[in-house]
Design an enzyme around this catalytic site. Structure first.
Site, short mmCIF file in Angstrom:
data_model
loop_
_atom_site.label_atom_id
_atom_site.label_comp_id
_atom_site.label_asym_id
_atom_site.label_seq_id
_atom_site.Cartn_x
_atom_site.Cartn_y
_atom_site.Cartn_z
N GLY A 1 4.97 -0.48 -8.01
CA GLY A 1 4.39 -1.80 -7.80
C GLY A 1 3.06 -2.07 -8.49
N ALA B 1 -1.71 6.65 -14.17
CA ALA B 1 -2.48 6.01 -15.25
C ALA B 1 -3.18 7.04 -16.11
CB ALA B 1 -3.49 5.03 -14.65
N THR C 1 -4.38 -6.08 -12.48
CA THR C 1 -3.65 -5.12 -11.64
C THR C 1 -4.60 -4.25 -10.83
OG1 THR C 1 -3.51 -3.55 -13.49
CG2 THR C 1 -1.67 -5.09 -13.21
N LYS D 1 -10.01 7.12 -14.21
CA LYS D 1 -10.01 8.16 -13.17
C LYS D 1 -8.91 7.95 -12.13
CE LYS D 1 -14.43 8.08 -11.81
NZ LYS D 1 -15.69 8.56 -11.20
N GLY D 2 -8.27 6.81 -12.11
CA GLY D 2 -7.24 6.56 -11.10
C GLY D 2 -7.80 5.82 -9.91
N GLY E 1 -5.39 4.30 -7.29
CA GLY E 1 -4.36 3.96 -6.32
C GLY E 1 -4.73 4.28 -4.88
N GLU E 2 -5.49 5.35 -4.66
CA GLU E 2 -5.79 5.78 -3.31
C GLU E 2 -7.19 5.37 -2.84
OE1 GLU E 2 -2.96 7.65 -2.55
OE2 GLU E 2 -2.42 7.75 -4.65
#
Length: 737
Positions: free
Chosen positions: A468, A511, A633, A700-701, A703-704
């Site tokens: 998603g 990513a 996003t 670095k990301g 999502g969390e």
């Protein structure tokens, strides 16, 4: 060659490349693939949590028109991997996987006991309701709080200590409290589903997975098949933050059913079957001890966490990981135990462990601030870790101070009256709270294949997933920037086990890992183009050096003379090539620095003093996630984290009836999640500071990290509003009155 950069595509709010497919319904999710001659399978699941099946009566169900077969443990084909401990072991979880339709043993409520296969879904549902099962019931243990002494130490999460154990007890100012979080269930929009097809000894599965390559490996192990005999397709996933990271019982049921009847079989779970069959965030009980000097300097931290797991597997989370590195503190000990219960195995859930653990740590830090008479933000700044205290390494990058500063300024934190119950708006009590978040930032090995054709189009493939967040869009932008080609000429394909290897989409890995592979494989194509250019029998180009070349807008140009230019299609045509291609694996280097993403959350709540109703009315969330790859996003990721955080803090709780070991609110009418009316203004600050060490793209990301620590900010704001400290989520009215 890199002296001159292509036009910048990264960071822009590029629209999702798959948006039209999704809004028109052309995107195929797991249950929507068109497979000829496919039967509908409906699971019958156990009504008890522990015991044995004494009898299964399928006679009445079998008489329903359209029913082709009913599978139970008595007639199910054998899964080869079930026959040895080595092959029945998922390498990501200790222990033995549940063996579907293997014997008469019941290990958790909702365990599949029969699969009805029929021509239509309605026929299968009708027949499934007519299957009669008699059980020999045994007492089940499902209450974590009653069985804490039975906790075991997971192999992958050993005890951690630096300095002196329980040193907080030696400090002049101490906080020691217990915090609890309930079972929380993923409940994605798309329930889990799978379509299984056998062609001889060749297996094809259309399923909902966060990692097609991982699913392929699991199925190879289970059914003892070579890689060329197992095909997994999952191009679209309708929501998954850990809940689709392994093969679940319904997938095995579909595969066995298709093998039994020699026809494709589709199994899609009902909403109530999402509870206790396909994972959940486990309940936690955590004791935190903090000790400090009167000026706020931390002396010691102790964090003792307890989670839950199944009897047959040991599932471990990263519950105490935020505590290890969040603050500068010379003495810290952290332990984590899991209690085996008569439940299915939990699974990774957004910020797995860190989300629960940070609630306890950041709530305790707020309590310490009040005990010290110190501003909660000032306490955190005073104990800021200039280097990673856990690994004793410098940070690869750390924008937490900037998150604190910009978040506080945007929120207006300096106007906060520190006294609880001191701020009001009309009849509502007003509370301001804050917290920090920390989450590991790293990358895994990932591969990508790229093919640049003579028509100017670029195809990139990788076996990654998109649950998603917009993976295909971001990878398109990375490729566009690396190769100097407009995004509309690029197609990124994913979600197929036949594509090059990639990690699953979890742990904020996609990513940075797949993105690095895409960047490097496109760089390899640039080198090929450069080589072709130098080989042309044209003195104009043969005299150029790499430093004089600019790759942009699908052309190679002279840095100072725009008339010296050749397009990629013309270069390939003049080289008599239909295409050039490359496949490349990108591996992380030996880390010299410690990678983390950081967050600072600021929340305003209003609490009604007579009803206990809590409303989150304003949020400012400042995030340090390295380079922002797509602003649109990235904001969506942050918004989603805040929405979920509101749900975890105020609403979500899967309630077990421990007498029968069964969830009693297994639907979205009674398992409450936030709606639009619950969501306030959300102000997200993205620092957008590239990390120079972790990846070639500077990310670095994220999502969390948007969820880690957030629930504590709400709890801290509720205390500021009411003077009542709620240490057990969710924060409901009964806990405030």
């Amino acid at each position: 060659m890199e002296a001159q950069l292509s036009p910048t595509y990264l960071g822009l709010p590029h629209r999702r490349v798959d948006a039209r497919l999704k809004v028109t319904g052309a995107a195929r999710y797991a249950a929507e693939h068109i497979v000829p001659d496919c039967l509908h399978g409906v699971l019958v699941t156990s009504a008890i949590a522990k015991g044995r099946i004494q009898e299964i009566d399928t006679r009445q169900a079998a008489r329903v028109p359209g029913v082709r077969a009913i599978m139970t443990h008595q007639n199910a084909p054998t899964v080869p991997g079930y026959l040895s401990k080595e092959h029945n072991h998922n390498p990501r979880v200790e222990g033995q996987e549940v063996r579907v339709f293997y014997n008469d043993q019941i290990q958790f409520s909702n365990q599949p006991v029969a699969l009805v296969m029929a021509d239509t879904l309605e026929q299968a549902q009708c027949a499934a309701a007519l299957v009669r099962v008699t059980y020999a019931t045994e007492p089940a243990e499902t209450d974590l709080t009653e069985h804490l002494p039975h906790g075991i130490t997971p192999e992958q999460e050993p005890d951690y200590i630096r300095g002196q154990r329980h040193a907080y007890r030696t400090a002049p100012v101490q906080v020691e409290q217990t915090y609890q979080t309930p079972i929380q269930v993923h409940n994605p929009m798309e329930t889990h589903a799978a379509i299984a097809v056998w062609r001889g000894d060749e297996l094809t599965v259309y399923n909902k997975t966060q990692g097609a390559k991982l699913a392929q490996k699991d199925l190879m192990r289970m059914f003892q098949l070579p890689i060329e005999k197992v095909h997994v397709h999952s191009p679209f996933v309708g929501g998954a933050f850990g809940g689709s990271s392994r093969i679940w019982p319904h997938e095995v049921a579909a595969i066995l059913g298709a093998l039994l009847i020699d026809r494709p079989v589709k199994v899609m779970l009902a909403r109530n079957q999402e509870f206790n069959m396909v994972g959940y965030r486990p309940e936690s009980v955590q004791k935190v001890g903090l000790g400090a000097l009167p000026d706020g300097t931390l002396v010691g931290i102790t964090h003792e966490g307890h989670g839950m797991t199944s009897r047959y597997e040991t599932f471990a989370e990263r519950m105490v990981h935020p505590t290890k590195a969040a603050y500068r503190c010379p003495n810290l000990d952290a332990t984590y135990r899991v209690v085996p219960l008569d439940m299915s195995t939990p699974c990774w859930t957004r910020g797995p462990g860190e989300t629960s653990g940070s609630f306890a740590l950041e709530s305790a830090m707020d309590e310490l601030a009040y005990k010290l008479g110190m501003d909660p933000l000032a306490l955190r700044l005073h104990n800021f870790a200039e280097t990673d205290p856990e690994k004793d390494k410098p940070w690869s990058s750390n924008g937490l101070r900037a998150c604190y500063q910009q978040g506080a300024e945007r929120f207006g934190w300096e106007q906060r009256n520190p006294e609880p119950r001191s701020m009001r708006q009309g009849e509502w009590l007003v509370g301001w709270g804050m917290s920090m978040g920390i989450y590991h930032a790293s990358r895994a090995a990932a591969s990508a294949h790229a093919r640049l054709s003579a028509d100017g189009s670029l195809l990139i493939q990788s076996g990654t997933a998109d649950v998603g967040p917009g993976t295909a869009t971001i990878m398109t932008q990375i490729a566009a920037e690396a190769l100097g080609l407009a995004p509309e000429h690029i197609r990124f394909e994913l979600g197929d086990a036949a594509f090059p290897n990639a990690p699953g989409q979890f742990g904020s890995l996609t990513a940075v890992s797949v993105g690095s592979a895409v960047h490097e494989v496109c760089t390899a194509l640039k080198l090929q183009l450069q080589g072709l250019l130098m080989q042309l029998p044209d003195p104009t180009f043969q005299q150029l050096t790499p430093a004089e070349l600019v790759f942009a807008e699908g052309c190679i140009r002279h840095v100072h003379d725009p008339t010296v230019c050749i397009s990629y299609p013309e270069l390939l045509q003049r080289s008599h090539l239909p295409a050039i291609e490359a496949t490349l694996e990108s591996k992380p280097k030996q880390p010299t620095h410690s990678g983390k993403s950081f967050a600072a959350h600021f929340v305003e709540v209003h609490v009604h003093p007579h009803t206990g109703e809590v409303r989150v009315v304003r949020v400012v969330s400042a995030l340090d996630t390295g380079r922002v790859l797509n602003h649109r996003t990235a904001l969506s990721q942050a918004y989603g984290a805040v929405v979920w955080g509101i749900g975890l803090a105020l609403l979500e709780e899967a309630v077990l009836d421990h007498r029968i070991g069964r969830f009693v609110n297994h639907n979205l009418a009674e398992y409450h999640v936030p709606t639009n009316a619950d969501i306030p203004d959300i102000d997200v600050i993205l620092l957008n500071q590239p990390d120079p060490y972790l990846t070639p793209i500077g990310a670095k990301g994220m999502g969390e990290i948007g969820l880690v620590g957030f629930t504590a900010a709400i709890a801290n704001a509720v205390f500021h509003a009411t003077g009542t400290r709620v240490r057990e989520l969710p924060i409901t009215a009964d806990k405030l009155l």
